[in-house]
Motif scaffolding. Sequence first.
Motif, PDB file in Angstrom:
ATOM      1  N   GLY A 143      40.216  52.821  42.816  1.00  0.00           N
ATOM      2  CA  GLY A 143      40.486  51.936  43.945  1.00  0.00           C
ATOM      3  C   GLY A 143      39.227  51.251  44.455  1.00  0.00           C
ATOM      4  N   VAL A 144      39.202  50.943  45.762  1.00  0.00           N
ATOM      5  CA  VAL A 144      38.099  50.204  46.372  1.00  0.00           C
ATOM      6  C   VAL A 144      36.939  51.143  46.666  1.00  0.00           C
ATOM      7  CG1 VAL A 144      37.398  48.730  48.294  1.00  0.00           C
ATOM      8  CG2 VAL A 144      39.712  48.554  47.375  1.00  0.00           C
TER       9      VAL A 144
ATOM     10  N   TYR B 263      36.309  47.146  42.916  1.00  0.00           N
ATOM     11  CA  TYR B 263      37.647  47.728  42.795  1.00  0.00           C
ATOM     12  C   TYR B 263      37.829  48.179  41.359  1.00  0.00           C
ATOM     13  CZ  TYR B 263      42.663  48.361  42.497  1.00  0.00           C
ATOM     14  OH  TYR B 263      43.912  48.910  42.289  1.00  0.00           O
TER      15      TYR B 263
ATOM     16  N   ASP C 169      45.301  46.513  46.329  1.00  0.00           N
ATOM     17  CA  ASP C 169      44.958  47.561  47.296  1.00  0.00           C
ATOM     18  C   ASP C 169      45.832  47.492  48.545  1.00  0.00           C
ATOM     19  OD1 ASP C 169      43.086  49.685  48.309  1.00  0.00           O
ATOM     20  OD2 ASP C 169      42.700  48.128  49.805  1.00  0.00           O
TER      21      ASP C 169
END
Length: 315
Positions: A227-228, A222, A207
């Motif tokens: 993504g996060v 994640y 990330d």
Amino acid sequence: MPDRRLTPAQRKRNREAADWLLRNREAAQPEAEKAAFRRWLDRDAENCRAYEAAERLLGDARTAIQSEPSLHALKIRPARSVVLPSILVLAAAGALFLVADGPIRLQADVMSGAGDMPVVTLVDGSTMQLNASSAVAFDFSGKRRTVRLLRGQAFFEVAPDAARPFTVETERSRVTALGTAFDVRAGETETDVTVTQHAVLVEFTEDGRAPLRLEEGEQVSYAEETGVSDVRKADGVTALAWRRGQLSLDNAPLSYVIEEIDRHFSGRIVISSNALLQRRVSGTLSVTDTDAALQFLRTALKVRTHRIGPLIIVR
């Protein structure tokens, strides 16, 4: 706690041996690559030993696949992730699934089987519980305490030592304890971190952001595609249900559920179509009882299952 500890150099050699083993199976391997392999073997006698060990593991995998003749009859449709395109690819993936334990076994200090969820006391007094089909390697020194979660899931209760940070690393994350009890799950496409006591610093290596402080009762994930995630509240009893052999689901995708059931199954469970991957399910089931778990899914989602030897197809 086993007596064996692999050094970083040994782990690197074992990873290289596993990599060469798979590359050497390519029919059209370039001559330059063959020459590079010979140079790698000649560089150190330990390289030869590591490669021979990897070959033995591959032989075990071939034997396991060839011993199930019924695998040559089934056809299933192509799809992504755990979905496999045909029985030939299925057999190859089955072998690779078994062989994948080769690189893991060559690196791991502790592994759990499909029926195991062991509690391990570490050399520093910390404790760790592994979920089924999980593996870790340790790197403890005078300056740091690092656990590499090679596969699966683990819950940690960390012994305090201000002079030596306690860090859990996965392929996608780095979690540093701040006093603490926490859970890390390294799934096929997603990594989850849950804190049940005190706090941790979480860094997702793919990330690029600064480490995130995660407080008690919080969870973050994640995923490769998204993504996060946002930090969310997590009920410790629900998040750690796996320690009791249960899976507590709230609108979870079928791909995740199958991955967790498969963790406790000695064969392989696959999904036959893309359409099924994101079907959602809620409820509580026992993942240690494969038949009961699959019956839950058949009832909840009206899916069908077909078993052939060590394989179960969900469709």
